[in-house]
Each structure stands twice: as C-alpha cells, then as structure tokens.
Design a protein around this motif. Structure first.
Motif, PDB file in Angstrom:
ATOM      1  N   THR A   1       0.808  -1.234   0.000  1.00  0.00           N
ATOM      2  CA  THR A   1       0.000   0.000   0.000  1.00  0.00           C
ATOM      3  C   THR A   1       0.844   1.289   0.000  1.00  0.00           C
ATOM      4  O   THR A   1       0.312   2.362  -0.124  1.00  0.00           O
ATOM      5  CB  THR A   1      -1.009   0.111   1.179  1.00  0.00           C
ATOM      6  N   LYS A   2       2.156   1.139   0.111  1.00  0.00           N
ATOM      7  CA  LYS A   2       3.007   2.332   0.055  1.00  0.00           C
ATOM      8  C   LYS A   2       4.065   2.170  -1.041  1.00  0.00           C
ATOM      9  O   LYS A   2       5.143   2.743  -0.957  1.00  0.00           O
ATOM     10  CB  LYS A   2       3.713   2.539   1.393  1.00  0.00           C
ATOM     11  N   CYS A   3       3.725   1.371  -2.034  1.00  0.00           N
ATOM     12  CA  CYS A   3       4.693   1.028  -3.065  1.00  0.00           C
ATOM     13  C   CYS A   3       4.345   1.768  -4.345  1.00  0.00           C
ATOM     14  O   CYS A   3       3.199   1.783  -4.783  1.00  0.00           O
ATOM     15  CB  CYS A   3       4.639  -0.476  -3.283  1.00  0.00           C
ATOM     16  N   GLU A   4       5.348   2.395  -4.945  1.00  0.00           N
ATOM     17  CA  GLU A   4       5.081   3.175  -6.165  1.00  0.00           C
ATOM     18  C   GLU A   4       4.749   2.284  -7.348  1.00  0.00           C
ATOM     19  O   GLU A   4       3.955   2.658  -8.213  1.00  0.00           O
ATOM     20  CB  GLU A   4       6.281   4.079  -6.482  1.00  0.00           C
ATOM     21  N   LEU A   5       5.356   1.110  -7.390  1.00  0.00           N
ATOM     22  CA  LEU A   5       5.069   0.183  -8.496  1.00  0.00           C
ATOM     23  C   LEU A   5       3.635  -0.335  -8.390  1.00  0.00           C
ATOM     24  O   LEU A   5       2.921  -0.436  -9.389  1.00  0.00           O
ATOM     25  CB  LEU A   5       6.066  -0.981  -8.473  1.00  0.00           C
ATOM     26  N   GLN A   6       3.256  -0.631  -7.171  1.00  0.00           N
ATOM     27  CA  GLN A   6       1.894  -1.122  -6.918  1.00  0.00           C
ATOM     28  C   GLN A   6       0.870  -0.050  -7.312  1.00  0.00           C
ATOM     29  O   GLN A   6      -0.111  -0.327  -8.001  1.00  0.00           O
ATOM     30  CB  GLN A   6       1.781  -1.410  -5.420  1.00  0.00           C
ATOM     31  N   ALA A   7       1.135   1.174  -6.898  1.00  0.00           N
ATOM     32  CA  ALA A   7       0.209   2.270  -7.191  1.00  0.00           C
ATOM     33  C   ALA A   7       0.094   2.496  -8.694  1.00  0.00           C
ATOM     34  O   ALA A   7      -0.996   2.691  -9.236  1.00  0.00           O
ATOM     35  CB  ALA A   7       0.690   3.548  -6.501  1.00  0.00           C
ATOM     36  N   LEU A   8       1.246   2.433  -9.357  1.00  0.00           N
ATOM     37  CA  LEU A   8       1.274   2.635 -10.808  1.00  0.00           C
ATOM     38  C   LEU A   8       0.484   1.544 -11.512  1.00  0.00           C
ATOM     39  O   LEU A   8      -0.280   1.803 -12.450  1.00  0.00           O
ATOM     40  CB  LEU A   8       2.735   2.614 -11.270  1.00  0.00           C
ATOM     41  N   THR A   9       0.661   0.324 -11.047  1.00  0.00           N
ATOM     42  CA  THR A   9      -0.051  -0.803 -11.644  1.00  0.00           C
ATOM     43  C   THR A   9      -1.553  -0.637 -11.460  1.00  0.00           C
ATOM     44  O   THR A   9      -2.329  -0.892 -12.382  1.00  0.00           O
ATOM     45  CB  THR A   9       0.422  -2.126 -11.007  1.00  0.00           C
TER      46      THR A   9
ATOM     47  N   GLY B   1      14.782  14.845   7.815  1.00  0.00           N
ATOM     48  CA  GLY B   1      14.906  14.061   6.590  1.00  0.00           C
ATOM     49  C   GLY B   1      15.628  12.756   6.836  1.00  0.00           C
ATOM     50  O   GLY B   1      16.281  12.218   5.945  1.00  0.00           O
ATOM     51  N   GLY B   2      15.545  12.242   8.052  1.00  0.00           N
ATOM     52  CA  GLY B   2      16.272  11.033   8.436  1.00  0.00           C
ATOM     53  C   GLY B   2      15.863   9.797   7.649  1.00  0.00           C
ATOM     54  O   GLY B   2      14.778   9.750   7.070  1.00  0.00           O
ATOM     55  N   GLY B   3      16.744   8.806   7.665  1.00  0.00           N
ATOM     56  CA  GLY B   3      16.514   7.583   6.906  1.00  0.00           C
ATOM     57  C   GLY B   3      15.400   6.710   7.446  1.00  0.00           C
ATOM     58  O   GLY B   3      15.024   5.731   6.810  1.00  0.00           O
ATOM     59  N   GLY B   4      14.863   7.073   8.628  1.00  0.00           N
ATOM     60  CA  GLY B   4      13.775   6.273   9.189  1.00  0.00           C
ATOM     61  C   GLY B   4      12.436   6.989   9.130  1.00  0.00           C
ATOM     62  O   GLY B   4      11.454   6.544   9.709  1.00  0.00           O
ATOM     63  N   GLN B   5      12.421   8.119   8.437  1.00  0.00           N
ATOM     64  CA  GLN B   5      11.196   8.921   8.360  1.00  0.00           C
ATOM     65  C   GLN B   5      10.213   8.331   7.342  1.00  0.00           C
ATOM     66  O   GLN B   5      10.594   7.528   6.496  1.00  0.00           O
ATOM     67  CB  GLN B   5      11.540  10.374   7.992  1.00  0.00           C
ATOM     68  N   PRO B   6       8.954   8.746   7.427  1.00  0.00           N
ATOM     69  CA  PRO B   6       7.945   8.162   6.535  1.00  0.00           C
ATOM     70  C   PRO B   6       8.348   8.206   5.066  1.00  0.00           C
ATOM     71  O   PRO B   6       8.996   9.148   4.608  1.00  0.00           O
ATOM     72  CB  PRO B   6       6.712   9.037   6.784  1.00  0.00           C
ATOM     73  N   VAL B   7       7.940   7.177   4.337  1.00  0.00           N
ATOM     74  CA  VAL B   7       8.179   7.101   2.909  1.00  0.00           C
ATOM     75  C   VAL B   7       7.509   8.305   2.250  1.00  0.00           C
ATOM     76  O   VAL B   7       6.408   8.701   2.638  1.00  0.00           O
ATOM     77  CB  VAL B   7       7.579   5.790   2.374  1.00  0.00           C
ATOM     78  N   GLY B   8       8.183   8.889   1.279  1.00  0.00           N
ATOM     79  CA  GLY B   8       7.592  10.035   0.591  1.00  0.00           C
ATOM     80  C   GLY B   8       8.117  11.360   1.113  1.00  0.00           C
ATOM     81  O   GLY B   8       7.659  12.409   0.705  1.00  0.00           O
ATOM     82  N   THR B   9       9.092  11.290   2.022  1.00  0.00           N
ATOM     83  CA  THR B   9       9.702  12.529   2.516  1.00  0.00           C
ATOM     84  C   THR B   9      10.531  13.166   1.413  1.00  0.00           C
ATOM     85  O   THR B   9      11.433  12.535   0.876  1.00  0.00           O
ATOM     86  CB  THR B   9      10.611  12.217   3.727  1.00  0.00           C
ATOM     87  N   VAL B  10      10.210  14.396   1.057  1.00  0.00           N
ATOM     88  CA  VAL B  10      10.981  15.131   0.054  1.00  0.00           C
ATOM     89  C   VAL B  10      11.335  16.503   0.627  1.00  0.00           C
ATOM     90  O   VAL B  10      10.943  16.824   1.750  1.00  0.00           O
ATOM     91  CB  VAL B  10      10.192  15.288  -1.271  1.00  0.00           C
ATOM     92  N   ARG B  11      12.058  17.289  -0.126  1.00  0.00           N
ATOM     93  CA  ARG B  11      12.514  18.603   0.367  1.00  0.00           C
ATOM     94  C   ARG B  11      11.383  19.447   0.946  1.00  0.00           C
ATOM     95  O   ARG B  11      11.529  20.082   1.981  1.00  0.00           O
ATOM     96  CB  ARG B  11      13.173  19.383  -0.769  1.00  0.00           C
TER      97      ARG B  11
END
Lengths: 169, 427, 579
Positions: free
Chosen positions: C111-119, C511-521
């Motif tokens: 449910t948080k996968c870009e490939l899945q969403a695209l499909t 912007g840490g490596g453990g932050q929620p997926v989708g973190t951008v500038r």
C-alpha cells in the motif's frame, strides 16, 4: 602485505600488491585510466582476471569507492573477477563469422584443448570463450588469442597455433 | 562513374603505416599546413561544402556539427575520435588505424586547430589492443617530426593526442557513453540535452567524430570541399568505405563513391565479386547489426544516404553482410538479438528487458514453438523498444527483425508451422 | 517570476498553457491537470529518464519523449495519453512486472509502493504473455539497520545516486549490464562488509520494497508483553513533526500530544522525551567547546549526535577523529541516564528496564548496538525503532492516531527546552549550543535567541557569533557530500571554524533515513517550520535553563564534564577499514 589470491592459480600467487601499485603508478594514478590499469592487471596477473583484493588496491590508490571499480569490472566484457587461463582463446560469434561456420572453429579448439567452450584447461593456460566481433570479418571465422587474430582456420592450423602458446611456457 | 576510388584509403598499403616521411611524400600533412594558414571559419566552410556526414553510423552532417561547436564559447574544448568500431561486420576503421594512422591524426589535428583545442583523445576499442600500440608509435613519430605536440610546424599551436582504451562494450560507440568511458567510468549513455558540443568530455565542449570522418578531413582540405562533394551524390558527399563480409566472394574493405548501386558493391568483380561458391544471394544486412536487412529486389538502389533511406535501408557503419540461400533468416535474427541482449547497457527498462523478451520469442520461433500470439507480442515489443528506448542501441535493436520480417514473411510463417525452409533450425 | 525569464506557450492534450522556459513537460502537464505517470523520477534527485514510463507523444515527431527529461518549447503540441503512448507504457510496466516477485501482501511496502500504485492506476491486469523471470536473490538482513531485498529491485537507480552522489558513501552501485544489470554492492558483499554508514537514505528513495529498515517492532511487543519488564520509551525531536504524515495530517504537523498518547496506549510504562537529553547534550558539548576554546584544544570541534556521520568519519577520515566532540548523542545519553539516574530515582532494578527509542534514523539502531554503549552497566538503549516502525505499531494496536487526546510526557525526563526541540533539524544543535555557550562564556543574558543564519535546507551554512569580544566562526553542514567538503577544507587547513555541526542526512533528522516514505525537500521544510514554531512557543528555550536538567545535575551528575558525566555521557571513536 602479500595479496591473498583466494582460490586462484599459481601464476596469480606471484602477483602482489606491489605489482598492482606499479601498474596504477604507470598511469599516473589517473581515474580516467582505470580501464587501461585493469586491463594491464589482468594481463600481468597471469590469470586474466582482477581479483577483489587487487580491485581494492586500485580503488584505494586512485581514490575511488571499491563499488565504482566493481561497476567498471562488471560492465566491460573483457574483464573478469574470476581467474581464467593465462591465454584467452576467443572465437568470434558475431553474424559474419557465424555464417562462415565459427561453430566448427569452436569444435576444433575444443578438441585440441580438450575442454568445452567456457572452460579453462587444467594447466590454467587456456580459457576457451566467445567474443564479439573483432573486426576481422574478411578472414572469418576467426580466433583471437591475446592480441593476435587468426583467420581461415583448419584443424592443423589450430593445433599449430595452440602448440606455439604451449611452447612459450 | 568509377565503381571504386582511393581518396580516403589512398595511402593504405602504399605507405609504411606511421612513417611520417613517406606519408609526407605521398602528400600527407599538406592539408594541415593549409589549415594552419586558414581561418577556422573557412575550414568549417570547406567541411560544410564537402557534404560530409558522420561515417560512424548516425550520418549526422559533420559540417553542421563543426559549425555548432564553433559557436560555443566555453574553453577548453576537446577533440575525440570514436574508434570503438563495434558494429559487427565493420572493419574499415581498423583498416585506417592500421594502415594509415597519420591520416586520422592529421584530421584530428586540423579539428584541434579549428576549435583551438589542445587535447585530443582517440578511444580505441579494447579488442584492437595491438593497434593501440602501433597507433601510439605513429603519434610519437608525428610528435618527433613536429606535426603534433607543442608548437606544430612553428605555428605556436599545441595539440596533444592521447589514446584511451575500451574494454569490450558495444554501447560505448554511442558518443556520450564513449565520453563516460574515456573518463574511466562505465560507458552508459548520458541524458541529452545537454548536447556534447556544450557539455562533453570532462564537462567541457567536445567534438566527437568517427575515424573515417576524421580521415576525410585532410582529403577535403586538399581537394576542396566542393570537389569532394562532387564525387558523391547530392546529399551524400564523397566516398564511403564499405566492408564486405559473410558469403561475399571477395570479403574486404572497398572505397566506393556514393551513388554506385548495391548490386555493384556486392557483385562487381572489382568489389564484392558476387557470392562465394556461386550460390544465390538471399539477403544483405547493411550498416551493421543495427541496420536493416535488404533483399535482392532492392539491389539496384544507389548506395547513398538519401536513396537507401527511401527503401528502408541505411548506410550505417558501411558494413555489408552478405548471406546466401543456406542462411535461415530466423536463425540469423536470433544471432542479431543475442548480440543486442549481450550488449544492452541495462540502464533503461525497454532495452534491458524488452530485448530479452524479443530474444525469447525468436528462440521459440526457431524451435517451432512460437504461436501467432507470440508473433503479435513480438511486433508490439519491437515497436515499443524502438520508440521508447533511451539510446540508439535499443532504438535500432529491432530494425533487422522488422525489415527481415517484411521481406521474408513466408519464412517466418513456415517456422510457425514447424518448418525451416533453409533447413537450419532444428524444429 | 524574474523579468528575464521567458514564458513558453504550448498545447498539452489540446489545452493551451504558458509556463516558464526550462519547465519539463511533466511539470507543465500538472498545470493543465494531467498527472503523467513516473517511476524512476524523484523530485529531489537528478532526472534520469531510464524507466521510460513517462513517455508522451509530440505532434509531428515519430519518437516518443520522456516527460520528466524534456523541456517544453514554443508551439509544442503534446499528447500525453494517446493509444500508442498507453500501449508503450503498459508494455514497460508489464516488462517490470514480469521480473518482479509481486509478493505484495507480505511486503513491508504494501500500500506504500510506487510500483503497486502505478499498476493500479494503469490497470495492467496480471497478464502472462511475457516470459516470467523472477530472480530469487538472497536477503541481506544481518546488519540490524537496513534490509536489502534485491529480488524486489526494479533498478531505478535512485538509491545508487543517493549513496554515491548525495552521501558519497559508495556502498551500493549499479553493476553488470543487460539482463544481469542490477543494483548491488562491490563484489556482491553484504552491506555490513561495505562502507555503508546505515544512514538509510536509500530506504527513503526506494520506490518499492527492495531497501527498508530492519523491523524491530516484534522485540518491542515482546518486551511490552513481559510483566517483569519496565518498558520506557524516548522519542527523538523530529518524530513528532513526521509521524502525522503516516496518518494523513499535513506535512510538518506538530503532533507531540497525539504521539505521547499513542505510546501510552501501546503500553509503555513511561513516555519520555529525547529532547530532555538533547538539553543534557548541550550542557556537555557546550562545555566541551568552551574547554577546547580556552585550553587550546583541537579545533574546530565537530558535533557527534548523528551516528551515520560518526561511522562516516571513522571510515573515511579516521585521522580527523580528534575533532569530534566526545559527547554522546542525545539517544545514548538518555540511555545511560535511564538505567542509572532514573532507575535510582524510581527505585527500579535497571536489569528490568527495557529502554526503547523512537528515532527518525536507521543508523541509531547501529549506534545503540555499539559495544561501548553500555556505561550504565547494561546496554544503554535496548531497542531502536524508526518513525515508520512506530507508525506500524500504532496501526497494529488499532489506534486512530488523530482522534487520540493530546497528552504530556512523564516526569522527570520529559521536560525539555526549545533548544532540545530544534535538534531535529539541520542547524538546530548549533543554535541550541550557541544559546547556551553565549551565556556561559559571557555571563550575559542572550536576548536574540534566534540564529537564523544556520537555519534552512542549504547544504552548508556559516555564521559568526560574537562572544563578548571573541568571535566564533561556525558552520553547519547536512548531507555527507557536504561533510566531505568541510572535512577536506579542515584537513587542508583552509577552514578557520571553531565549531562545526554535521548531520548525516540532507536537512538533518527531519529528513532522516527512518522517516515516513515520501519525505521530500518540501516535506522537510514543513517539518523544520513545525519545530521552530514549537521552539518559539516555549517559555524555556535554552538548555541550561531547563529545570529538569538543572536538578538532574544537582542531584545526580554533578558538574558538566565532571567525573560522573564523563563516565556516563562521553564516548570514544574507532577508526574503521574502508574495504
């Protein structure tokens, strides 16, 4: 430190860190000479390969991550990270040579060397393999050994060629 | 009209390779001397007038390329010679590099003079390692004789030439990939724009031309651009080195003026001399494996950029692979796709994964296991890989397949019915 | 818009639009309400145009163009969704799916996968017309921080750019070519045998489930279920402005109250705040700086709160280790104090305390596991979970995050100053330190508490502070490429800074490596804003004025840099081999 060549043959055992560094220095430690360095290491090692240990020395000496050297080693088809024979017997498999029955040349070498395509002779002298076009389509099918290209091959000629390399050692 | 000429290959076999004295005696370096007294713009004008087009395969107008770079202000500029002759069935650059290295060096030096560049790089494929050594000797000789290096012929112009080696990657023939490789990196193509004339080698403006293209420069300056152009046709100036291989009776490199017919190239006794063993011609593959396949009905097409393109063919690298009736076209295409499968750099999805799927289907076809659905899928894949791939490698990978399919549809159909008319495929 | 910036007129799907010169077709299409699908594209990374899914048709051109890489031109007529384009896109997607395991239900990125969403968007049915070739590759999950599941990799190249170019760590790379083309490490070694610093930035840009955090939530559930264990939790400053993303709150929402409530509902015995130990860190690090300044110590002193950065300097610049502050990070100070100070105060056997931390960071997992991090006599921090894992626990517990009441941290380790809050952003540690150092050195009250020069997302920020006649030059860097630059300058003697803040991740912990997926500038900017606003609203904004810290020193530690503080709150570093 002497380089530990892993499961490698005896030729590689005499190839040390000093030899690697000397090659890197020959090219002025320039990153843009990486391909030339790695080709030289392959040739000088006697095992036609660049082992991880040697790649690590190159990376350290020219200031690149090991992963970048690895990327180059796996990208270009002339490199191998696994030991091979001192001489690579490369049979062109591209369309013009294939038409001129390069498969028969493979069979000739297989018979002469006593190994299958892709294998190395037990004395670690030859590895038989395919190669892309070597630009000798006018005399195809061709075999390339080191820097020498041989065309218009017959079983007798193949035997003669292989023996000339055997005699060198 | 003569069917063969010796303009670019004039010295090949006549002058000791790399011997400056002999080269000069044969008229060599006259053009460089001339260039040193000319304005860069005037030199570029000659190249434009010559109608010269890139001899590596893309056939882009060399004059336009030079004119564009001349407009670029940034310095330093680099001159790069693409000697990564990887297109199977092509060995004309090898001929020049081996037999007349000074002509290539002279062409590069003139380019250096035009763009006030002081460093040139020649990228010679790893498979030509022995040539790298002989070419280095030619460079050394040219430097010793004052035709290269510092203060060339007392003009104050400095130009240094460096040999860079490849290590086995067809995709490095693509100019931006080649520059990456010269920088010691993996040779994957760069995203464009920026154009290489603006951001090229080491991020600087760069001219990249093929070996044969550079070899044309000295003759062009010697005879004049217009005279060079007059040799060929309206849109294809000069001559072309063609490489005959496969089942040709007289395999080798020949220099032909543009405009001769394909029939002449393949059958003329002075050129290809027909098919070895007196067999029938089945097809010919022009311009390397990235080119199209032609059939005997197209033999009377003049060999020129404009005429070939109208029949769906192309000059490409100059390769002419000749196949007789014993060749199965499906089996042949299997080899073609296997080549691209081996050489795809992997960077983009269509090429990396699409070629593999195409190869899978063509293998099935050659085993008599393909279905009509497979063939529809193959067509769709070929179309997608052609239209969507990142660089020329993927974009041209299905060209041979699609052209052969057009000419030999019955043979494809026969394989669907588990029959190989040429008796090659084991069905 | 700048006056010299030309506008370009073009037509997208029949709709005329005018955009500034240099705009890509992808961005121009957004202006007419068209979302062109992308996969390899990431807003914070270079345009690569390798997946080719964003192709569009241009009227009059035979070849398709990639919308992500093609700039608009005057008069262009773009067709974003012609039948031919759709067919090509679907084929590209099918090619990827033919080599993808499609084991979505068991995937952490379900449910948080870009490939899945695209499909889902493109409606590609699971057709079997292509040859399926799913590679089964070994799972690299032995380092305790980052898991690499190469079987799921779609070779988009985002992680390699992050690792090689943004972080200059060089652990992961692309290798081989054609059908063997893959993303891997040098010689296919496990991450722990590479130069990986566990920053986890690769996990934040991976579009699928090929790179993700080592999940430690089961360990937490087990500890919570053990009646003999006293389970406490600390939460890093930046988590409270990031966790809301996972539950649909606007980026940067300061959801400390909900977060504390959620932790209580999950079952922690005490909910404490890393901000408290951030204040302690300032006491130690600030005094260390003063000590170095006045005793001709090694300068510049460099901060040591960011464990990815610590591994980086240990690996690539071992000769520079004397520049590092010996102060432990807030997480580790907290850990050492919870099993000593708190245990003593609460009368609990430290052997029965399970110390959990919620961090924006994957490298914190490695930091907690370092063998020297046991000065309390026990492992100081037992379990580290990231913001993403915390969100997973909230979901598992069935909590409606946004509907929870807002609650407060427990005493005594839950009281913090504004200086502690801003630790979560690049520049925060520097600003917090200056707020204290100024007053300690000058013995004067600091009125202007905001050091705006060190705020923001620029990779390198410099400032000069006047300590009553003594100028102190400071620099703040974030992202390891920038850290490399500053270290090289220091090494070459070209930098005359006295104090350097380094945060491993671009933007700092927001912007840490453990932050929620989708973190951008853009997300990071909102989180920074959230932290500075919280700081601004607080009564106490300086670490040395935090009453809970003052009393802890008085009752337990003694002086900053004192013997007990030295034993519990300071550490040492170890040079590491590069290969």
């Amino acid at each position: 430190m002497t380089v530990q060549p892993g499961q490698c043959n005896c030729a590689a055992e005499s190839f040390t860190e000093r030899d690697v560094v000397a090659i890197v220095e020959k090219y002025g430690r320039e990153q843009d000479q990486l391909l030339a360095m790695l080709l030289d290491i392959q040739e000088a090692s006697g095992s036609s390969c660049v082992l991880r240990e040697w790649a690590a020395i190159v990376a350290r000496e020219i200031g690149l991550p090991l992963s970048k050297v690895f990327e180059v080693l796996t990208f270009y088809s002339m490199f191998s990270t696994e030991p091979r024979g001192r001489y690579l017997v490369e049979i062109c498999k591209s369309a013009p040579c294939k038409m001129c029955k390069s498969d028969e040349v493979v069979a000739m070498f297989e018979k002469e060397l006593g190994i299958k395509l892709g294998k190395t002779t037990p004395d670690k002298l030859f590895t038989l393999m395919h190669t892309s076009c070597v630009g000798a389509c006018d005399i195809g099918p061709v075999a390339k050994i080191g820097e020498d290209v041989y065309g218009d091959l017959t079983p007798e000629k193949v035997s003669e060629i292989v023996n000339s390399y055997r005699e060198k050692n | 009209m003569p069917k063969s000429l010796n303009i670019v290959s004039a010295n090949c076999g006549k002058v000791t390779p790399g011997n400056v004295e002999e080269y000069v005696r044969a008229g060599g370096y006259e053009s460089l001397k001339k260039a040193l007294s000319m304005q860069p713009r005037a030199i570029v004008d000659e190249v434009v007038a010559s109608g010269l087009r890139g001899r590596g395969g893309a056939a882009f107008s060399t004059g336009s390329k030079w004119a564009h770079l001349l407009e670029v202000r940034e310095n330093p500029k680099y001159i790069v010679c693409n000697a990564d002759e990887g297109e199977p069935g092509t060995f004309k650059d090898k001929l020049l590099l081996e037999k007349d290295p000074l002509c290539v060096i002279e062409g590069m030096t003139i380019a250096g003079r035009v763009f006030d560049s002081h460093d040139g790089y020649i990228y010679i494929r790893g498979e030509y390692r022995s040539i790298q050594h002989s070419f280095q000797k030619a460079i050394d000789n040219a430097v010793a004789a004052g035709y290269l290096g510092n203060n060339i012929l007392g003009s104050g112009f400095n130009f240094h030439l460096h040999i860079m080696t490849g290590a086995g990657a067809y995709v490095c023939g693509e100019n931006s990939a080649l520059l990456n490789s010269i920088e010691g990196k993996v040779g994957r193509p760069r995203i464009k724009p920026p154009h290489l004339a603006e951001v090229g080698l080491f991020q600087m403006p760069t001219l990249v031309n093929n070996v044969e293209t550079f070899a044309c420069i000295a003759p062009i300056l010697r005879m004049g651009g217009e005279a060079f152009h007059a040799i060929g046709t309206a849109e294809s100036g000069g001559t072309k080195l063609v490489c005959l291989s496969g089942h040709s009776a007289r395999r080798g490199v020949y220099e032909v003026p543009f405009g001769v017919s394909l029939r002449d190239i393949i059958f003329d006794p002075e050129l290809g001399g027909g098919i070895a063993g007196g067999k029938e011609l089945k097809f010919f593959h022009l311009g390397g494996l990235s080119g199209s396949i032609g059939c005997p009905a197209q033999l009377d097409t003049p060999y020129s950029y404009e005429c070939l393109v109208r029949t769906g063919l192309s000059v490409g690298s100059g390769a002419v692979v000749v196949a007789d009736e014993s060749v199965c076209v499906v089996d042949y295409l299997k080899g073609v796709l296997e080549f691209f499968l081996h050489e795809s750099c992997g960077k983009c999805i269509p090429c990396q994964k699409g070629i593999r799927q195409m190869y899978t289907i063509i293998c099935k076809l050659s085993e008599g296991k393909a279905t009509q659905e497979d063939m529809c899928l193959l067509k769709e894949l070929a179309c997608m890989v052609t239209n969507v791939s990142f660089c020329g490698l993927g974009q041209t990978s299905a060209r041979a397949l699609m052209s052969a399919w057009k000419h030999f549809e019955p043979e494809f159909a026969a394989h669907l019915n588990k029959q190989c008319p040429a008796g090659v495929c084991k069905l | 818009m700048q006056p010299d910036c030309k506008n370009i007129n073009l037509i997208i799907d029949g709709v005329p639009v005018s955009v500034p010169e240099g705009t890509t077709i992808l961005d121009a299409a957004k202006k007419v309400g068209v979302k062109i699908p992308t996969l390899c594209h990431h807003p914070d990374l270079k345009v690569r145009a390798t997946c080719r899914i964003c192709v569009v048709e241009i009227k009059g051109q035979r070849k398709y163009k990639t919308a992500c890489s093609t700039e608009v031109w005057e008069g262009a007529e773009v067709i974003t969704n012609s039948p031919g384009v759709q067919q090509a896109r679907k084929m590209v997607l099918e090619l990827i799916l033919a080599e993808h395991p499609q084991a979505c239900l068991g995937c952490l990125r379900n449910t948080k996968c870009e490939l899945q969403a695209l499909t889902a968007e493109m409606g590609v049915a699971n057709k079997n017309r292509l040859k399926k070739t799913v590679k089964v590759l070994p799972l690299d999950d032995c380092n305790g921080a980052i898991v690499r599941d190469a079987s799921k990799c779609i070779q988009c190249g985002r992680c390699t750019e992050m690792c090689q170019e943004v972080q200059t760590v060089g652990a992961i790379t692309t290798a081989n070519r054609s059908m063997s083309y893959d993303v891997t490490t040098a010689f296919g070694k496990k991450l722990r045998e590479t130069t990986c610093v566990y920053c986890g930035q690769c996990t934040t840009v991976c579009p699928v489930g090929a790179l993700y955090e080592h999940d430690d939530t089961e360990k937490v559930w087990a500890a919570l279920a053990d009646p003999n264990k006293h389970v406490i939790v600390q939460t890093a400053p930046s988590v409270r402005v990031a966790i809301g993303d996972e539950f649909g709150l606007p980026a940067g929402t300061f959801s400390e109250g909900h977060m504390v409530a959620a932790l209580r509902r999950i079952g922690f015995d005490k909910v404490f705040d890393t901000n408290w130990s951030a204040d302690v860190t300032i006491m130690e690090e600030g005094h260390e700086l003063i000590h170095r300044l006045t005793n001709r110590g090694v300068l510049p002193m460099i901060t040591s709160c960011s464990p990815g950065w610590i591994k980086f300097i240990e690996t690539f610049y071992p000769d520079m280790l004397p520049h590092l502050s010996t102060a432990k990070s807030p997480q580790q100070m907290f850990g050492a104090l919870v099993k000593t100070f708190y245990a003593e105060k609460a009368g609990i056997d430290p052997a029965n305390i399970v110390s959990v931390s919620v961090m924006p960071c994957t490298a914190k997992k490695i930091e907690a596991a370092r063998p020297e991090m046991n000065d309390s006599g026990y492992r100081d921090v037992d379990i580290v979970i990231t913001t993403r894992e915390f969100a997973r626990m909230i979901r598992r517990k069935g909590l409606d995050f946004c509907a929870l009441p807002e609650e407060h941290f427990d005493d005594p380790m839950g009281v913090a100053s504004g200086a502690g809050v801003i630790f979560g952003t690049s520049g925060g540690v520097m600003e917090a330190a200056l707020r204290t150092v100024y007053e300690v050195v000058t013995k004067k009250e600091l009125h202007a508490l905001d050091f705006k020069a060190v705020r923001g997302q620029q990779g390198m920020k410099t400032a000069e502070v006047d300590l009553d006649g003594t100028p102190v030059k400071v620099v703040v860097v974030n992202g390891l490429k920038n850290a490399r630059k500053i270290l090289n300058e220091i090494r070459e003697g070209k930098a005359d800074y006295q104090f350097v803040e380094v945060m491993c991740c671009p933007g700092g912990c927001v912007g840490g490596g453990g932050q929620p997926v989708g973190t951008v500038r853009k997300t990071k900017a909102s989180r920074m804003e959230g932290l500075y606003t919280a700081d601004h609203k607080m009564n106490i904004r300086q670490s040395h004025k935090n009453p809970a810290v003052i009393s802890m020193y008085k009752d337990f530690l003694g002086e900053p840099l004192g013997e007990k503080a030295h034993h519990l709150l300071h550490t040492h570093y170890t040079p590491r081999e590069q290969q």
